[in-house]
Write an enzyme that holds these catalytic residues in place. Structure first.
Site, mmCIF file in Angstrom:
data_model
loop_
_atom_site.group_PDB
_atom_site.id
_atom_site.type_symbol
_atom_site.label_atom_id
_atom_site.label_comp_id
_atom_site.label_asym_id
_atom_site.label_seq_id
_atom_site.Cartn_x
_atom_site.Cartn_y
_atom_site.Cartn_z
ATOM 1 N N GLY A 163 0.756 -1.249 -0.055
ATOM 2 C CA GLY A 163 -0.006 0.012 0.054
ATOM 3 C C GLY A 163 0.855 1.214 -0.152
ATOM 4 N N SER A 199 0.392 -9.163 -1.454
ATOM 5 C CA SER A 199 -0.842 -8.485 -1.051
ATOM 6 C C SER A 199 -2.058 -8.877 -1.171
ATOM 7 C CB SER A 199 -0.423 -7.425 -2.125
ATOM 8 O OG SER A 199 -0.896 -5.987 -1.792
ATOM 9 N N ARG A 251 1.353 -3.869 12.498
ATOM 10 C CA ARG A 251 0.880 -3.832 13.740
ATOM 11 C C ARG A 251 1.284 -5.218 14.321
ATOM 12 N NH1 ARG A 251 -0.490 0.717 13.452
ATOM 13 N NH2 ARG A 251 -2.247 1.543 13.838
ATOM 14 N N GLU A 271 1.091 -3.678 23.260
ATOM 15 C CA GLU A 271 2.037 -2.472 23.444
ATOM 16 C C GLU A 271 1.603 -1.552 25.003
ATOM 17 O OE1 GLU A 271 1.841 -0.047 19.967
ATOM 18 O OE2 GLU A 271 2.719 -1.432 18.903
ATOM 19 N N HIS A 311 6.602 1.897 18.733
ATOM 20 C CA HIS A 311 5.434 2.288 17.952
ATOM 21 C C HIS A 311 5.342 3.924 17.699
ATOM 22 C CE1 HIS A 311 1.051 1.441 16.647
ATOM 23 N NE2 HIS A 311 1.939 2.359 15.718
ATOM 24 N N ALA A 322 6.755 5.598 14.485
ATOM 25 C CA ALA A 322 7.264 5.493 13.033
ATOM 26 C C ALA A 322 6.557 6.727 12.395
ATOM 27 C CB ALA A 322 7.141 4.182 12.370
HETATM 28 O O1 LIG Z 1 0.169 3.408 13.988
HETATM 29 C C1 LIG Z 1 0.247 4.366 13.572
HETATM 30 C C2 LIG Z 1 -0.872 4.684 12.363
HETATM 31 O O2 LIG Z 1 -1.742 3.780 11.977
HETATM 32 O O3 LIG Z 1 -0.812 5.818 11.907
#
Ligand SMILES: O=CC(=O)O
Length: 332
Positions: free
Chosen positions: A170, A191, A249, A278, A296, A298
């Site tokens: 994606g 995918s 995830r 988490e 988590h 990013a």
């Molecule tokens: O985990 C972060 C998001 O889904 O933007």
């Protein structure tokens, strides 16, 4: 909302309502300079328990602002919001939203996937480089004084020429592919469907992809089909030299099995920004130098905040003036 000269004279109560369930720093950011356009209805400000607040105060609410770190938008919450037409989520992932219930109720969803893709891809590539070139581990080696006392540190592997299997091509997966192509890697992918616009080899079976990859980068969303999709069989197919990176995830990987594979040396290493439970991270991972951990985060950089605010407000304005949403998610 009719855009006319009187808009700014409307009182808070007459403005289009946008519901928020819990405080969130990103919501505050969106709200800044926009509280004259929308009435941001905050469930947590009320002394009432959330359900009672929704039942008594949110019956006419058409829009809900949500985020990946916020409370899950369950069928129960949707049931308490009979007028809801739109969820704007400040996230790329949608696993916190009951998509089937939204479909059944005709609730549209707008996400921030396009805005976060580059930043998430950067961290994915960063984790890959770190695990394969021992960057964090070498940093510890130098800081601990071992360069002086022990000499050279273990060598990492060359990035160029490696086969990188991207799971989920994606917005994020495509950005990862673009970056790693520039490093001289060959890109393969798995995918839901083959993408007609790319020439990377497509593997309908994720186990086959793992068997043909030196690194797997998990960039897909979490849903019933992808939950624990990366199981023991896939990890063993990736093999003793194989590296896994996860910026999707946590629960896309069977975490217990991955920990076992890492502890036993059945896979080569892991770079992880996301975890099943988490903020809890399996303690066994702390002792492993071939594992790089990140909390988590990013998606969010201050640089993307302006774009995020514009996207959210743009979606709200489009909705209230019956125009197409800027970032509607397909939910068929
Ligand atoms: O985990 C972060 C998001 O889904 O933007």
């Amino acid at each position: 909302m009719a855009h006319n000269n009187h808009t700014h004279h409307l009182h808070g109560q007459d403005l289009p309502k946008v519901l928020q369930l819990l405080p969130n720093p990103c919501f505050a950011l969106v709200e800044a300079n926009n509280s004259h356009k929308f009435h941001f209805l905050k469930a947590w400000v009320s002394p009432l328990p959330q359900d009672q607040f929704l039942e008594t105060q949110a019956g006419s609410v058409q829009v809900l602002l949500s985020s990946a770190i916020g409370p899950p938008i369950t069928a129960q919450i949707l049931h308490l919001l009979p007028s809801l037409k739109l969820i704007v989520t400040i996230s790329a992932g949608l696993n916190h939203v009951d998509l089937a219930e939204c479909r059944a109720r005709g609730v549209a969803i707008a996400s921030a996937s396009k805005i976060f893709a580059e930043d998430v891809a950067d961290v994915g590539v960063g984790l890959l480089l770190d695990v394969m070139r021992n960057i964090s581990a070498s940093d510890r080696f130098v800081r601990d004084g071992f360069w002086v006392s022990k000499g050279d540190f273990a060598l990492g592997s060359k990035i160029g020429g490696k086969r990188v299997g991207i799971v989920g091509l994606g917005n994020i997966g495509l950005e990862v592919a673009k970056r790693l192509e520039a490093f001289g890697c060959s890109i393969l992918y798995n995918s839901r469907k083959k993408k007609p616009f790319v020439s990377y080899p497509f593997f309908p079976d994720v186990c086959e992809l793992a068997a043909n990859s030196d690194v797997l980068v998990i960039c897909c969303g979490l849903n019933a089909q992808t939950h624990h999709m990366i199981n023991k069989k896939v990890l063993l197919a990736l093999g003793r030299e194989g590296v896994i990176v996860n910026v999707g995830r946590g629960a896309i990987i069977d975490e217990k099995e991955m920990v076992q594979c890492l502890v036993r040396g059945e896979i080569g290493g892991a770079g992880l920004d996301v975890f099943e439970n988490e903020p809890h991270v399996p303690k066994e991972l702390f002792a492993l130098d071939n594992v790089v951990l990140s909390p988590h985060q990013a998606a969010l950089t201050p640089e993307c905040f302006t774009a995020l605010r514009e996207l959210v407000i743009g979606n709200l304005e489009a909705f209230f003036s019956n125009k197409p949403l800027l970032s509607q998610v397909e939910n068929n």
